[in-house]
Scaffold this motif. Structure first.
Motif, PDB file in Angstrom:
ATOM      1  N   GLU A   1      -5.686  -0.697 -11.946  1.00 11.84           N
ATOM      2  CA  GLU A   1      -4.744   0.008 -12.685  1.00 11.84           C
ATOM      3  C   GLU A   1      -5.146   1.315 -13.164  1.00 11.84           C
ATOM      4  O   GLU A   1      -4.713   2.337 -13.228  1.00 11.84           O
ATOM      5  CB  GLU A   1      -3.671  -0.756 -13.530  1.00 11.84           C
TER       6      GLU A   1
ATOM      7  N   ALA B   1       1.556   0.702 -11.910  1.00 13.96           N
ATOM      8  CA  ALA B   1       1.293  -0.821 -12.527  1.00 13.96           C
ATOM      9  C   ALA B   1       0.666  -1.511 -11.384  1.00 13.96           C
ATOM     10  O   ALA B   1       0.884  -1.551 -10.397  1.00 13.96           O
ATOM     11  CB  ALA B   1       2.570  -1.329 -13.087  1.00 13.96           C
TER      12      ALA B   1
ATOM     13  N   GLU C   1       5.854  -5.547 -16.509  1.00 10.92           N
ATOM     14  CA  GLU C   1       6.159  -4.554 -15.367  1.00 10.92           C
ATOM     15  C   GLU C   1       6.889  -5.281 -14.351  1.00 10.92           C
ATOM     16  O   GLU C   1       7.849  -4.471 -13.253  1.00 10.92           O
ATOM     17  CB  GLU C   1       5.100  -3.652 -14.866  1.00 10.92           C
TER      18      GLU C   1
END
Lengths: 405, 401
Positions: free
Chosen positions: B94, B102, B130
């Motif tokens: 990331e 994400a 996420e």
């Protein structure tokens, strides 16, 4: 006017006479049916061939093998991605099962994937952590050297056995015995090379390395086994064997059934069901062309009745009954479809043989029930497509019929 | 003879023998309907799959442990690998790849979920906040997993609709502590009902923070890392970067990267091939129908010998005779094709009413192919009879009978 009885031979002559009198027309009508029958037979023999091939793949191990895998699945013998367990499947579990007299061999196995380096080259393959009995279960043999020595499965030595393809990739034609390979950072001595065996259930077991199960668990830092294979002594004891395994393991796992037992018979049954549905579906689609073919025959029969009105009138005049006329036309229709069906059968069988020759080792063969069904359907099609026109022919008024033209 | 005469002549022939024409049409109709409805089913399946993927929106790359040589399909992460895929790997991906919006580490296990007297087994998915955005999850109440350090697992859980209902009936689950395996987790959210999604039925699932999930399953490796990319990212470039970074960390390629698109592509091509095969098998019946038409045309030619003889005597060329009979065959088969199109469309419509979830549509290429095929069938199988008619000797033909 003396009525002469019209006998059977007369009728037959009349039926076949029409067929021979219009050779092209008859041939085309037959062709329609023949194509349908040939299609059904070819497609079902492909389906059946696939099924038999898979069965032979499975039964190579014999049907007296159970595979126990961690995690309970609701699926029927098809592993899915949701793996998760509370209790691990351990070497102790395998040993506990090994103490049951009805089990011939019990082999724990742990699977890893890694680059195997040796002879100055490297190759990424499956690394099977297994025990000495493994070749017996998988029905394959050592070509050179020896397999993993028997002993305490908890203590793994630093040894490796290579599949023939892996050996060739790393060492070429040179001798590999006594050489060292490096797997995931550990140095292991090569003590054996396997005989080529090829694909087993989609796994290439020639392009793999075999190491002691404890060694595999150490270098891949696994806490549990991938599976335990159990070979029980007598085929046909599948149910009992499953029950015994279940009892022992549930007892060891604090009353939880957190493992899945897959038997060869069950796998075969599932696969067989799937193949049956596929074969049936394909056969039905192909049978649509049989339907179209019989519509074609119906049409031709209808036309033929129309063309032969005066002939029918004459027959009635010389004493043929309405019923006999009906039989004449029915016979004609059935002759057409049966001959079409038989020639389709012949073509289908020739194609099947051609597939066998073209793909050796692929057991193509139309299942007898489909062959019978295809012929049966074509006969029924003949009957059905003959009935309407035959009735029409029988209902003609003799006097009217003679007057036409 | 003018073209109008030719067409009129062919039409008249078709209409004069209504029953015969109808019967030979019927074969073509059946064939066309079969091909159309089967391709429509195939196309429906294809659209369904594509929609399932599209509903996920952004492009996703899956990284799973284990090297899987085959492309497409989900690698199962069979067996152990020298190095685990860790939470740290996810963080690095990331941070170091700008196109990655994400990196979501996911752990999957199955546990017994219980509340008071009730218990059931359910897939437990460990994920991060996420995941809600990535999978487009909608909450019925409460909130999804909290924003927290990736490696800190809070004792909270978000329940799928069905799990919540089975444990709590109509009562409000929020704030209650349920047991997952031997762990106590507080319910902080319940998802809306969604039904089957490709691969994961979210109604049946309980979501917990990924670190808790790994502790629970006692694993040091995640099941997979899902990379959510920013729109319009170059997927191939990202996959290359992922490989570089992870090989650097693991010293070898013991993982598999598959982009969602690659999976979709392989699924689509499999479905496409299946549809073609099935349609091909069904087209056999069109050929059989063609043979039927040929037969009827042959009869029609022999019945109209004197007509043909007369036409020739009046100065019709061979070519014109050929055209007349070809037209007749083409008329027969294309009428059958059109009728089949109507019936097939009606069937597809009925199918759509019965299964609203799947978008059953006969693909345009199939419609075009079927129309062309039926016309072609008429012309191909009409050639021989027409040629026979054109070869008739006018004198013999007129003398005939």
């Amino acid at each position: 006017m003396a009525r002469r009885r019209v006998d059977f031979t007369d009728l037959m002559r009349l039926s076949s006479g029409a067929l021979v009198g219009h050779p092209l027309r008859s041939a085309l009508s037959m062709l329609g049916i023949a194509i349908g029958v040939a299609a059904v037979i070819m497609l079902t023999s492909l389906g059946e061939g696939t099924r038999k091939y898979m069965v032979s793949q499975f039964s190579e191990f014999g049907t007296n093998v159970l595979s126990i895998q961690p995690g309970k699945r609701k699926t029927s013998g098809v592993p899915n991605a949701f793996r998760g367990t509370q209790q691990k499947l351990t070497i102790d579990d395998a040993e506990a099962l090994g103490r049951v007299p009805m089990f011939e061999t019990v082999t724990p196995s742990a699977l890893g994937q890694a680059r195997v380096e040796g002879g100055g080259r490297g190759r990424s393959v499956f690394v099977h952590g297994v025990t000495a009995d493994f070749p017996d279960v998988m029905k394959f043999t050592v070509r050179q050297g020896s397999f993993i020595p028997p002993g305490d499965p908890r203590r793994g030595g630093s040894v490796a056995v290579l599949g023939p393809q892996l050996k060739r990739e790393l060492f070429g034609d040179a001798n590999a015995l006594g050489e060292f390979v490096r797997i995931a950072g550990s140095r292991l001595r090569v003590i054996g090379v396997m005989e080529p065996k090829g694909q087993v259930l989609g796994m290439d077991i020639d392009d793999a390395a075999y190491i002691p199960v404890a060694t595999a668990m150490r270098i891949f830092n696994l806490e549990e086994l991938q599976e335990i294979n159990v070979v029980f002594r007598h085929e046909g004891q599948t149910e009992e064997a499953i029950e015994v395994v279940r009892e022992i393991l549930i007892d060891r796992h604090r009353g939880e059934e957190d493992f899945t037992i897959i038997s060869q018979t069950e796998m075969l049954a599932v696969f067989g069901r799937v193949m049956d549905v596929v074969t049936f579906g394909v056969a039905v689609i192909a049978a649509i062309s049989l339907l179209v073919g019989s519509i074609g025959i119906f049409t031709m029969m209808w036309i033929s009745v129309g063309e032969r009105v005066s002939e029918i009138g004459l027959m009635r005049a010389v004493g043929a009954t309405a019923r006999q006329i009906q039989i004449v036309f029915l016979t004609e229709a059935i002759l057409l479809t049966m001959m079409g069906g038989l020639s389709g059968l012949l073509v289908g069988l020739v194609a099947t043989v051609a597939i066998r020759i073209g793909i050796p080792g692929f057991p193509a063969g139309a299942p007898i029930e489909y062959v019978a069904a295809a012929l049966g359907v074509s006969a029924v099609a003949g009957l059905l497509s003959g009935v309407g026109p035959a009735r029409r022919a029988a209902e003609l008024e003799p006097v009217e019929a003679l007057r036409t033209e | 003879m003018s073209p109008r005469d030719l067409v009129g002549f062919a039409f008249a022939a078709v209409l004069q023998n209504r029953r015969r024409s109808a019967l030979s049409l019927l074969g073509v109709v059946i064939g066309v309907v079969a091909v159309l409805s089967l391709t429509a089913i195939g196309e429906g399946a294809l659209r369904y799959v594509t929609n399932q993927f599209a509903s996920l929106g952004s492009s996703i790359i899956n990284v799973s442990p284990g090297k899987n040589e085959t492309t497409g399909g989900m690698p199962h992460g069979i067996g152990g690998v020298p190095n685990d895929l860790t939470l740290r790997d996810a963080m690095v991906l990331e941070r170091r790849i700008p196109s990655v919006r994400a990196a979501i580490p996911v752990s999957i296990s199955t546990e017994t979920v219980s509340f008071r007297e009730r218990a059931r087994r359910a897939p437990i998915v460990g994920a991060t906040r996420e995941f809600e955005r990535l999978q487009r999850l909608d909450l019925a109440m409460g909130s999804f997993l909290p924003e927290s350090e990736i490696d800190r697992g809070a004792a909270v859980v978000v329940l799928g609709h069905k799990v919540a209902r089975e444990l709590f009936d109509e009562a409000n689950p929020l704030g209650n502590a349920i047991r997952i395996g031997s762990w106590r987790m507080r319910v902080i959210g319940v998802l809306q009902e969604r039904g089957q999604q490709l691969g994961l039925d979210v109604d049946e699932v309980a979501f917990i923070p990924v670190a808790s999930g790994m502790r629970m399953a006692n694993k040091s490796s995640v099941s997979r890392i899902m990379l959510e990319l920013w729109p319009r990212s170059d997927q191939d470039r990202v996959i290359e970067r992922v490989k570089e970074l992870l090989i650097e960390r693991h010293d070898e390629e013991d993982f598999t990267c598959v982009s969602q698109d690659a999976v979709l592509e392989s699924l689509s091509s499999i479905l496409g091939i299946l549809t073609l095969v099935v349609a091909g098998i069904a087209s056999i019946s069109l050929a059989v129908a063609g043979i039927g038409i040929m037969n009827v045309m042959l009869v029609s030619v022999s019945e109209r010998r004197d007509e043909v003889g007369l036409l020739k005597a009046l100065g019709a060329s061979r070519r014109q005779i050929l055209t007349i009979f070809l037209l007749e065959a083409a008329l027969l088969s294309s009428a059958g094709g059109l009728l089949g199109l109507v019936v097939g469309t009606a069937l597809v419509y009925v199918g759509n009413l019965t299964y609203p979830a799947v978008d059953i549509v006969a693909p345009l290429w199939a419609v075009g192919a079927v129309v062309a095929l039926s016309l072609g069938v008429g012309i191909v199988f009409g050639v021989l009879p027409a040629w026979r008619a054109s070869r008739l000797d006018p004198v013999a033909a007129l003398q005939g009978n």
